[in-house]
Design a protein around this motif. Sequence first.
Motif, PDB file in Angstrom:
ATOM      1  N   VAL A 107       0.768  -1.288   0.032  1.00 27.69           N
ATOM      2  CA  VAL A 107       0.453   0.006  -0.501  1.00 27.69           C
ATOM      3  C   VAL A 107       0.573   1.256   0.005  1.00 27.69           C
ATOM      4  CG1 VAL A 107      -1.647   1.169   1.514  1.00 27.69           C
ATOM      5  CG2 VAL A 107      -2.034  -0.910   1.209  1.00 27.69           C
ATOM      6  N   LYS A 108       1.785   1.154   0.359  1.00 27.09           N
ATOM      7  CA  LYS A 108       2.224   2.355   0.758  1.00 27.09           C
ATOM      8  C   LYS A 108       3.660   2.421  -0.228  1.00 27.09           C
ATOM      9  CE  LYS A 108       3.083   2.311   5.705  1.00 27.09           C
ATOM     10  NZ  LYS A 108       3.895   2.202   6.974  1.00 27.09           N
ATOM     11  N   ALA A 109       3.883   1.348  -0.433  1.00 29.48           N
ATOM     12  CA  ALA A 109       4.833   1.753  -2.639  1.00 29.48           C
ATOM     13  C   ALA A 109       3.887   1.755  -3.157  1.00 29.48           C
ATOM     14  CB  ALA A 109       5.052   0.431  -2.527  1.00 29.48           C
ATOM     15  N   LEU A 110       2.929   2.004  -3.221  1.00 30.92           N
ATOM     16  CA  LEU A 110       1.394   2.516  -4.179  1.00 30.92           C
ATOM     17  C   LEU A 110       1.005   3.947  -4.833  1.00 30.92           C
ATOM     18  CD1 LEU A 110      -1.319  -0.479  -4.589  1.00 30.92           C
ATOM     19  CD2 LEU A 110       0.725   0.326  -5.971  1.00 30.92           C
ATOM     20  N   GLY A 111       1.619   4.390  -2.920  1.00 30.51           N
ATOM     21  CA  GLY A 111       1.388   5.407  -2.508  1.00 30.51           C
ATOM     22  C   GLY A 111       2.273   6.412  -3.285  1.00 30.51           C
ATOM     23  N   VAL A 112       3.725   6.007  -3.510  1.00 30.88           N
ATOM     24  CA  VAL A 112       5.235   6.235  -4.206  1.00 30.88           C
ATOM     25  C   VAL A 112       5.066   6.235  -5.484  1.00 30.88           C
ATOM     26  CG1 VAL A 112       7.322   5.905  -3.973  1.00 30.88           C
ATOM     27  CG2 VAL A 112       6.172   5.917  -2.043  1.00 30.88           C
ATOM     28  N   THR A 113       4.150   5.448  -6.016  1.00 29.74           N
ATOM     29  CA  THR A 113       4.330   5.189  -7.364  1.00 29.74           C
ATOM     30  C   THR A 113       3.114   6.138  -8.270  1.00 29.74           C
ATOM     31  OG1 THR A 113       2.463   3.678  -6.972  1.00 29.74           O
ATOM     32  CG2 THR A 113       5.324   2.906  -7.061  1.00 29.74           C
ATOM     33  N   ARG A 114       2.550   6.336  -6.896  1.00 22.18           N
ATOM     34  CA  ARG A 114       1.297   7.580  -7.631  1.00 22.18           C
ATOM     35  C   ARG A 114       0.938   6.997  -8.721  1.00 22.18           C
ATOM     36  NH1 ARG A 114       3.973  13.045  -6.021  1.00 22.18           N
ATOM     37  NH2 ARG A 114       4.030  12.665  -3.742  1.00 22.18           N
ATOM     38  N   SER A 115       0.428   5.483  -9.148  1.00 21.11           N
ATOM     39  CA  SER A 115       0.365   5.195 -10.856  1.00 21.11           C
ATOM     40  C   SER A 115      -1.287   5.075 -10.567  1.00 21.11           C
ATOM     41  CB  SER A 115       0.450   3.795 -10.764  1.00 21.11           C
ATOM     42  OG  SER A 115      -0.096   3.510 -11.529  1.00 21.11           O
ATOM     43  N   PRO A 116      -2.466   5.246 -11.527  1.00 22.46           N
ATOM     44  CA  PRO A 116      -3.741   5.604 -11.528  1.00 22.46           C
ATOM     45  C   PRO A 116      -4.686   4.438 -11.348  1.00 22.46           C
ATOM     46  CG  PRO A 116      -3.044   7.644 -12.649  1.00 22.46           C
ATOM     47  CD  PRO A 116      -1.603   6.491 -12.226  1.00 22.46           C
ATOM     48  N   GLU A 117      -3.578   4.269 -11.614  1.00 22.90           N
ATOM     49  CA  GLU A 117      -4.378   2.159 -12.659  1.00 22.90           C
ATOM     50  C   GLU A 117      -4.659   1.591 -10.461  1.00 22.90           C
ATOM     51  OE1 GLU A 117      -4.204   0.200 -14.974  1.00 22.90           O
ATOM     52  OE2 GLU A 117      -3.696   1.802 -16.607  1.00 22.90           O
ATOM     53  N   ALA A 118      -3.663   2.245  -9.841  1.00 23.94           N
ATOM     54  CA  ALA A 118      -3.920   1.230  -8.469  1.00 23.94           C
ATOM     55  C   ALA A 118      -5.497   2.376  -7.281  1.00 23.94           C
ATOM     56  CB  ALA A 118      -2.892   1.469  -7.504  1.00 23.94           C
TER      57      ALA A 118
END
Length: 280
Positions: A132-143
Motif C-alpha cells: 500500500v505504501k509503495a503504491l502511494g509512492v508510485t502514484r499510479s492511477p491504475e491503483a
Amino acid sequence: SAEILDKIESLVKAGHMIPAGAVVELLEKAMLPGSLFRPPQGFKDTLFVFFSRCLDDEELSVRLSGVKGLKLLRVHEGITRIFAYADTLKEIDEDTEAVLVDAVAVISGHGKLPAALSSALTKGGRNADIAVKALGVTRSPEAVPFLEGLVRSDGLRMRSVVSAIASIGSPDSVEALKRLLMSSDGHTRKTAARSLAAVSGEDAVACLFSALRRECYRDVMEEITDSLSSVPSQSVTAGFCALAGSDGETLREMGIRGLGRAGDESALEYLRSAALDRCP
C-alpha cells in the motif's frame, strides 16, 4: 563501470565472494540518468540470483544491499523475493520498511500492477502494508480502484490505504475520496476528509460542507471542520458563518470552531454572538 560490471558478472558466475554493497554502488553509477548502459538479460539473471542470495545473509547490511540490488534490476520477480524476505523478519523498523517500500515502488513502476503486488494486497498482513505504501509512492492511477476496494479489508492499515489514494492525486483518486466520505466507517470518513482537503483544497469545500451537515458523530464532525479550516478560502469562512447561524446546536458549534481556527477577521461578529449562546 560497464566493463567492471561485466567482470563482476563473470566472478559471480564462477562463485566468487563479492561485497554486495560494492556491486550495488557500481550498478547505481552505471545506471545514472543519461547513462547508455543497458544490462542484457543474462546479466540481469546472474545478478538477480546474486542479490536474492544476499537476502539470506546473516548480516543486515548485506540483506538490505540485496533489496537495493533487486530494485536496480527492476525485475517484477524481485517483488516476490522482497516480500518473502519481509516474511522472515520478526519486526520491521522504520528504516528497513523505507528501503522495502522504495524497492517495491521502483520495481512496480507506474503501469499495470505486478501480480506479486496484487497478491500481497489481497492477502493482507505485513506485506500488504508495504504494498500500500509503495503504491502511494508510485502514484499510479491504475491503483486507485484496487486501493478503494481494500479500505475495509482486514489486516490493512486503513489510513495508509486512504493516504495512498490521496497521494496519487488523479481525478479518479479525488472521486474515490469523495465516495469514502460516505463510508459506514467513521475512521475512514475522517481520514478521507483530511486527505480530500489536502489534495483538492477549495474544490473540495462544497463536498466537505455537505459531509459535515449529514454527519452524526461528533469526532468525525470535528475532523471535517478542522480539515475545512485548513483551506484558505472565503467560501470556507462563508460556510462556517452559515453554520454558526444554524438551528442545530452541534452545527453551530462546528461553525464557531471552524471560524476560530480559520482566524478570519470577518468572523468576529459571529464569535461575539457565540459568546452569548447557551450551548456554544
